[in-house]
Design an enzyme around this catalytic site. Structure first.
Site, PDB file in Angstrom:
ATOM      1  N   CYS A 100      23.362   2.651  63.025  1.00 54.33           N
ATOM      2  CA  CYS A 100      22.692   2.939  64.408  1.00 54.33           C
ATOM      3  C   CYS A 100      22.297   1.820  65.149  1.00 54.33           C
ATOM      4  O   CYS A 100      22.581   1.763  66.355  1.00 54.33           O
ATOM      5  CB  CYS A 100      21.407   3.649  64.223  1.00 54.33           C
ATOM      6  SG  CYS A 100      21.885   5.476  63.356  1.00 54.33           S
ATOM      7  N   ARG A 128      26.609  11.499  64.775  1.00 56.83           N
ATOM      8  CA  ARG A 128      26.898  10.599  65.901  1.00 56.83           C
ATOM      9  C   ARG A 128      27.866  11.589  67.007  1.00 56.83           C
ATOM     10  O   ARG A 128      29.150  11.340  66.659  1.00 56.83           O
ATOM     11  CB  ARG A 128      27.624   9.511  65.303  1.00 56.83           C
ATOM     12  CG  ARG A 128      26.866   8.864  64.300  1.00 56.83           C
ATOM     13  CD  ARG A 128      27.359   7.522  63.601  1.00 56.83           C
ATOM     14  NE  ARG A 128      26.829   7.083  62.559  1.00 56.83           N
ATOM     15  CZ  ARG A 128      25.857   6.499  62.554  1.00 56.83           C
ATOM     16  NH1 ARG A 128      25.148   5.928  63.594  1.00 56.83           N
ATOM     17  NH2 ARG A 128      25.149   6.089  61.337  1.00 56.83           N
TER      18      ARG A 128
END
Ligand code: BEZ
Length: 218
Positions: free
Chosen positions: A55, A132
């Site tokens: 991330c 995601r």
């Protein structure tokens, strides 16, 4: 009663749906999505968790390109199922360690309201962290393209860039984009719909494989 183009919280939004509206706390204060979206493209993306390695690579890449996206009338907005305090600490940490500032708003979706509304929570992958996801939303609030990646695979910023430009060039020119299209490449002219258009096509200087597969520069 469900309105046309609207979805309820148990559905996944699809391409062509109106982007569900919401009001949420972000690292830039309270934001009403429809206001943020007004007149601009928005790329809304989720990440599984703050202070995680993949991330951090993705979010810092978005941050580095934020000004470039702005040149394409495109705003960014992130989300994870973390608190606002966690987001603020992570933004501060990334600035300290990498010298990169995430200026775009990041939604603190601790009650999972927005994640559920957009189908970012996919229980087969995780019941507590958003996948995601990336939603490309046009200035009229319509969802135009969706990407989903699992928790352990980072997204491709090259592809996010490519489709941002492809969607806009397609709208502006009324054309379609072929395999692996990138700016500067030829685009596909929609097939003729009348005999007259077919005859026009035969006289054109398009790069043509056959009448239904014709390309031109834009
Ligand atoms: C990561 O961003 O590194 C990550 C987050 C959640 C699960 C797996 C990896």
């Amino acid at each position: 009663m469900e309105q046309q183009g609207q979805i309820n919280a148990t559905q996944m939004p699809r391409i062509g749906d109106q982007a569900p509206d919401f009001k949420a706390m972000t690292t830039r204060g309270m934001i009403e999505f429809s206001e943020y979206n007004k007149g601009s493209w928005v790329i809304l993306f989720s990440h599984p968790a703050d202070f995680t390695p993949v991330c951090t690579t993705e979010m810092s890449a978005f941050a580095k390109l934020e000004d470039e996206f702005a040149k394409w009338n495109t705003k960014l907005m992130g989300l994870s199922i973390d608190s606002i305090h966690s987001h603020i600490a992570w933004v501060h940490n990334v600035k300290k360690n990498l010298g990169i500032t995430m200026r775009f708003p990041i939604i603190a979706d601790i009650d999972m309201k927005v994640a559920k509304l957009y189908g970012m929570l996919q229980p087969g992958e995780s019941e507590t962290a958003a996948v995601r996801a990336v939603y490309f939303i046009d200035p009229l609030g319509k969802i135009r393209l969706i990407m989903y990646y699992p928790l352990n695979i980072g997204r491709s910023m090259d592809e996010i860039w490519r489709v941002t430009k492809a969607l806009q060039a397609s709208d502006e020119n009324g054309v379609a984009m072929p395999l692996n299209w990138k700016p500067g490449d030829k685009v596909i002219v929609p097939p003729p719909k009348t005999v007259e258009e077919m005859e026009e096509r035969e006289k054109s200087d398009y790069e043509m494989v056959d009448f239904y597969l014709a390309k031109k520069d834009i």
